[in-house]
Scaffold this motif. Structure first.
Motif, PDB file in Angstrom:
ATOM      1  N   PRO A   1      -1.466   7.958   0.426  1.00  0.00           N
ATOM      2  CA  PRO A   1      -1.329   8.881  -0.700  1.00  0.00           C
ATOM      3  C   PRO A   1      -0.197   8.487  -1.646  1.00  0.00           C
ATOM      4  CG  PRO A   1      -1.373  10.071   1.392  1.00  0.00           C
ATOM      5  CD  PRO A   1      -1.288   8.613   1.714  1.00  0.00           C
ATOM      6  N   SER A   2      -0.332   8.868  -2.895  1.00  0.00           N
ATOM      7  CA  SER A   2       0.692   8.614  -3.906  1.00  0.00           C
ATOM      8  C   SER A   2       1.929   9.452  -3.598  1.00  0.00           C
ATOM      9  CB  SER A   2       0.150   9.001  -5.278  1.00  0.00           C
ATOM     10  OG  SER A   2       1.183   9.111  -6.218  1.00  0.00           O
ATOM     11  N   GLY A   3       3.067   8.990  -4.065  1.00  0.00           N
ATOM     12  CA  GLY A   3       4.297   9.751  -3.908  1.00  0.00           C
ATOM     13  C   GLY A   3       4.234  11.107  -4.590  1.00  0.00           C
ATOM     14  N   LEU A   4       3.339  11.246  -5.580  1.00  0.00           N
ATOM     15  CA  LEU A   4       3.185  12.539  -6.259  1.00  0.00           C
ATOM     16  C   LEU A   4       2.752  13.634  -5.281  1.00  0.00           C
ATOM     17  CD1 LEU A   4       1.442  11.556  -9.619  1.00  0.00           C
ATOM     18  CD2 LEU A   4       3.843  12.123  -9.239  1.00  0.00           C
ATOM     19  N   ALA A   5       2.014  13.260  -4.236  1.00  0.00           N
ATOM     20  CA  ALA A   5       1.550  14.241  -3.249  1.00  0.00           C
ATOM     21  C   ALA A   5       2.708  14.821  -2.440  1.00  0.00           C
ATOM     22  CB  ALA A   5       0.533  13.593  -2.308  1.00  0.00           C
ATOM     23  N   LEU A   6       3.805  14.102  -2.351  1.00  0.00           N
ATOM     24  CA  LEU A   6       4.963  14.530  -1.565  1.00  0.00           C
ATOM     25  C   LEU A   6       5.869  15.499  -2.324  1.00  0.00           C
ATOM     26  CD1 LEU A   6       6.737  14.177   0.981  1.00  0.00           C
ATOM     27  CD2 LEU A   6       7.763  12.199  -0.164  1.00  0.00           C
ATOM     28  N   ILE A   7       5.898  15.395  -3.637  1.00  0.00           N
ATOM     29  CA  ILE A   7       6.868  16.152  -4.441  1.00  0.00           C
ATOM     30  C   ILE A   7       6.756  17.666  -4.241  1.00  0.00           C
ATOM     31  CG2 ILE A   7       7.647  16.652  -6.785  1.00  0.00           C
ATOM     32  CD1 ILE A   7       6.909  13.728  -7.476  1.00  0.00           C
ATOM     33  N   PRO A   8       5.573  18.281  -4.294  1.00  0.00           N
ATOM     34  CA  PRO A   8       5.511  19.735  -4.081  1.00  0.00           C
ATOM     35  C   PRO A   8       6.044  20.167  -2.705  1.00  0.00           C
ATOM     36  CG  PRO A   8       3.471  18.960  -5.048  1.00  0.00           C
ATOM     37  CD  PRO A   8       4.257  17.742  -4.676  1.00  0.00           C
ATOM     38  N   ASP A   9       5.812  19.345  -1.673  1.00  0.00           N
ATOM     39  CA  ASP A   9       6.316  19.668  -0.334  1.00  0.00           C
ATOM     40  C   ASP A   9       7.846  19.629  -0.302  1.00  0.00           C
ATOM     41  OD1 ASP A   9       3.709  19.872   0.529  1.00  0.00           O
ATOM     42  OD2 ASP A   9       3.644  17.856   1.350  1.00  0.00           O
TER      43      ASP A   9
END
Length: 178
Positions: A59-67
């Motif tokens: 997954p892209s790092g963008l998927a981690l930001i909300p978490d």
């Protein structure tokens, strides 16, 4: 007690150099190679600062930001990428990142972008004397339209009025610097 600094990037050389630089600046550094590893490390010991690579295996790092943002609303999050574009910058900020920097970036630039307290004299961002080249503008536009079509190459090619194969060739090239 030193602040925790999480580095999320799949490039072992970059993470080794950045981790060493941040450790020298007094941070307690943790390195994750993918989104799942980063989630586990962040939940185990929430960091105060984090850098997240945009394009990684999985997954892209963008998927981690909300978490990360949900874990700690005060955490400073910086997206780093070798594939910088206006479209990905907008997506990163919408996802909750505090700032965005293209690679290569040194430790001092990263800390300034995170708004961390560093002893260096900060200067205003350099404003280039010349505008972006036509090739760079084209790259930015393609990235924006690609983002609007959620990465669908065929739909993007139709929207841009070009052949799908031509678009694939353009996307296979590295982004134009200026």
């Amino acid at each position: 007690m030193p602040e925790r600094f999480l580095i999320v990037d799949d490039d072992p050389t970059f993470t080794r150099v950045l981790a060493r630089a941040m450790t020298r600046r007094g941070f307690d550094v943790d390195v994750a190679r993918d989104v799942e590893d980063a989630r586990a490390r962040a939940y185990a010991q929430p960091p105060a600062l984090a850098t997240v690579d945009l394009k990684m295996d999985g997954p892209s790092g963008l998927a981690l930001i909300p978490d990360l943002r949900a874990l700690s609303p005060t955490m400073k999050i910086l997206v780093l990428t070798g594939y910088a574009s206006i479209a990905t910058t907008v997506e990163a900020i919408k996802a909750g990142a505090d700032n965005y920097l293209p690679k290569p970036a040194d430790a001092d630039q990263i800390l300034r972008a995170l708004g961390a307290d560093i002893t260096l004299t900060t200067r205003d961002a350099d404003i280039p004397d010349t505008p972006m080249s036509v090739n760079r503008l084209e790259w930015e536009h393609i990235q924006k339209v690609l983002q609007e079509h959620e990465g669908n190459i065929s739909a993007t090619a139709r929207a841009l009025g070009m052949h799908r194969r031509t678009l694939q060739r353009k996307l296979a090239k590295h982004p134009v610097r200026r």
